[in-house]
Design a protein around this motif. Structure first.
Motif, PDB file in Angstrom:
ATOM      1  N   THR A  24       0.804  -1.225   0.000  1.00 24.74           N
ATOM      2  CA  THR A  24       0.000   0.000   0.000  1.00 24.74           C
ATOM      3  C   THR A  24       0.840   1.279   0.000  1.00 24.74           C
ATOM      4  OG1 THR A  24      -1.809  -1.148   1.125  1.00 24.74           O
ATOM      5  CG2 THR A  24      -1.825   1.265   1.202  1.00 24.74           C
ATOM      6  N   PRO A  25       1.776   1.455   0.929  1.00 27.35           N
ATOM      7  CA  PRO A  25       2.528   2.717   0.940  1.00 27.35           C
ATOM      8  C   PRO A  25       3.370   2.923  -0.319  1.00 27.35           C
ATOM      9  CG  PRO A  25       3.452   1.159   2.532  1.00 27.35           C
ATOM     10  CD  PRO A  25       2.151   0.596   2.075  1.00 27.35           C
ATOM     11  N   GLN A  26       3.932   1.868  -0.846  1.00 25.19           N
ATOM     12  CA  GLN A  26       4.751   1.980  -2.056  1.00 25.19           C
ATOM     13  C   GLN A  26       3.926   2.543  -3.209  1.00 25.19           C
ATOM     14  OE1 GLN A  26       6.856  -1.661  -3.281  1.00 25.19           O
ATOM     15  NE2 GLN A  26       6.287  -1.205  -5.412  1.00 25.19           N
ATOM     16  N   ILE A  29       2.872   6.292  -2.584  1.00 28.30           N
ATOM     17  CA  ILE A  29       3.979   7.217  -2.868  1.00 28.30           C
ATOM     18  C   ILE A  29       4.177   7.372  -4.374  1.00 28.30           C
ATOM     19  CG2 ILE A  29       6.485   7.515  -2.684  1.00 28.30           C
ATOM     20  CD1 ILE A  29       6.242   6.112   0.108  1.00 28.30           C
ATOM     21  N   LEU A  57       1.315   3.205   6.725  1.00 28.41           N
ATOM     22  CA  LEU A  57       1.333   4.582   6.242  1.00 28.41           C
ATOM     23  C   LEU A  57       2.242   5.450   7.117  1.00 28.41           C
ATOM     24  CD1 LEU A  57      -2.459   5.118   5.390  1.00 28.41           C
ATOM     25  CD2 LEU A  57      -0.600   4.543   3.813  1.00 28.41           C
ATOM     26  N   ASN A  60       5.949   5.004   6.688  1.00 25.88           N
ATOM     27  CA  ASN A  60       6.462   5.544   5.433  1.00 25.88           C
ATOM     28  C   ASN A  60       6.227   7.050   5.297  1.00 25.88           C
ATOM     29  OD1 ASN A  60       7.376   3.207   3.383  1.00 25.88           O
ATOM     30  ND2 ASN A  60       5.765   2.409   4.729  1.00 25.88           N
ATOM     31  N   LEU A  62       3.523   8.901   5.512  1.00 30.32           N
ATOM     32  CA  LEU A  62       2.353   9.340   4.755  1.00 30.32           C
ATOM     33  C   LEU A  62       1.276   9.871   5.694  1.00 30.32           C
ATOM     34  CD1 LEU A  62       2.270   6.379   2.241  1.00 30.32           C
ATOM     35  CD2 LEU A  62       2.530   8.778   1.596  1.00 30.32           C
ATOM     36  N   TYR A  64      -2.535  10.885   6.742  1.00 31.98           N
ATOM     37  CA  TYR A  64      -3.849  10.329   6.411  1.00 31.98           C
ATOM     38  C   TYR A  64      -4.884  10.768   7.432  1.00 31.98           C
ATOM     39  CZ  TYR A  64      -3.007   7.046  10.219  1.00 31.98           C
ATOM     40  OH  TYR A  64      -2.762   6.504  11.455  1.00 31.98           O
TER      41      TYR A  64
END
Length: 384
Positions: A24-26, A29, A57, A60, A62, A64
């Motif tokens: 998911t995070p890859q 991004i 998330l 990494n 991110l 949210y």
């Protein structure tokens, strides 16, 4: 090639297999996520799936915010509330985590945020002018295939029906299909979503917009469901069985997203909006009656459906054998109820039939029904 036989086949980018959710995070991004709206529901949160995605998330870097007030059969006002959160939090990206309800709600949030109109304004085919923000889907059920389809189904709370929104722009950017997420499904949800996938595959296979590519996916989905769904009910934590059902759901989704559906889903949408019951249960109640109606248009295709369900091809009474097989299949799953069991009355049939008649899914049904035909099917489904 005859221009009238032209077919297109579209879907999202997808990753299938155990561990797919961890990407998911890859993908977020790579797709330019700055602030993410994570759309889910309370059941998914309770199962622990939300915590895992939140950790990924955060690790990494991110940002949210979560919108989790999504209910089964997502309501129009839930979409609008989610869009308000998206705007207020200045999000530019959506992650949908859950079954068909959070995913459809997330799709709706995306198109409302881009087009600045009420979600109900997009009912029908190709009504979306501006594409939604990027969206990643992580399905947690094996049945709806909302994560790879061109469809979003939203409940119109005023009219008490479900509307179908169909557009190429609704196909998510990425679907991370991980069978591990389905282990937390209970028995009823497993059975209902499995029947939904079966209905998708059958309707896509006999659709007037079917093609070779949709046919091979539909038939394999039917076979996988026939061979695995009952086994999962007895062995719910078997990851191999869960993987087989997730694959069946994916294949059925690839089929119906490109071939569309038919009368069964049109009718299921009308009663689903009225009763607020699981969509797969609505399909299960009506499936054999719709097959009875459609069968004369293409007996050979229904013969191949019967074969995919494990029936002998040499039987001289394919229709009866197929209908009997489906009744037995539902009974073993524990979802062999009638509309009467849910309290639908005969004086509601006229309105339900009109809603179904005007549903866009009916366009590709192999046999053109009249209003009276639909009423007759509803009447039978109440009393059977």
């Amino acid at each position: 090639m005859d221009k009238f036989n032209l077919r297109k086949f579209v879907t999202s980018e997808l990753v299938f297999g155990e561990g797919a959710r961890l990407l998911t995070p890859q993908y977020a991004i790579n797709l330019g996520a700055e602030k993410i709206l994570l759309v889910t529901d309370h059941g998914i949160k309770k199962a622990g799936h939300v915590d895992e995605i939140e950790s990924l998330l955060t690790e990494n870097g991110l940002e949210y915010v979560i919108y989790d007030d999504v209910t089964p059969n997502p309501r129009d006002y839930e979409v609008m509330e989610g869009a308000e959160v998206f705007d207020a939090e200045e999000c530019n990206f959506i992650i949908a985590l859950g079954g068909g309800s959070p995913i459809d709600c997330a799709k709706g949030i995306g198109i409302v945020s881009s087009n600045r109109k009420d979600i109900l304004k997009f009912e029908g085919v190709d009504q979306i002018t501006v594409p939604a923000p990027p969206i990643i889907c992580i399905p947690t059920t094996a049945g709806t295939s909302a994560d790879i389809s061109q469809f979003a189904i939203i409940r119109d709370t005023k009219r008490k029906t479900k509307i179908a929104i169909i557009s190429r722009t609704l196909i998510p950017d990425v679907s991370l299909i991980d069978p591990y997420t389905t282990i937390t499904m209970d028995r009823l949800l497993t059975a209902a979503t499995g029947m939904d996938a079966l209905a998708h595959a059958i309707e896509a296979y006999v659709s007037t917009a079917s093609s070779h590519l949709t046919d091979i996916n539909a038939l394999d989905a039917i076979k996988l469901i026939s061979e695995n769904l009952h086994k999962i009910i007895k062995d719910p934590e078997n990851l191999k069985l869960r993987s087989n059902m997730m694959l069946a759901s994916l294949e059925a989704g690839l089929a119906f997203s490109n071939a569309s559906l038919g009368l069964l889903h049109a009718m299921a949408h009308s009663i689903g909006g009225r009763l607020d019951i699981p969509h797969g249960v609505a399909n299960a109640i009506l499936i054999e009656d719709v097959i009875e109606f459609n069968f004369p248009t293409n007996p050979q295709k229904y013969r191949r459906i019967a074969e995919a369900l494990g029936l002998k091809s040499e039987t001289s009474k394919v229709k009866d054998a197929l209908i009997s097989k489906l009744k037995d299949f539902k009974k073993k799953l524990g979802i062999d109820m009638s509309l009467g069991d849910y309290g639908i009355l005969e004086d509601e049939i006229d309105e339900l039939a009109e809603l179904a008649f005007n549903d866009p899914c009916i366009v590709t049904n192999p046999r053109k029904p009249r209003i009276d035909d639909i009423k007759g099917i509803f009447e039978n489904a109440i009393t059977k």
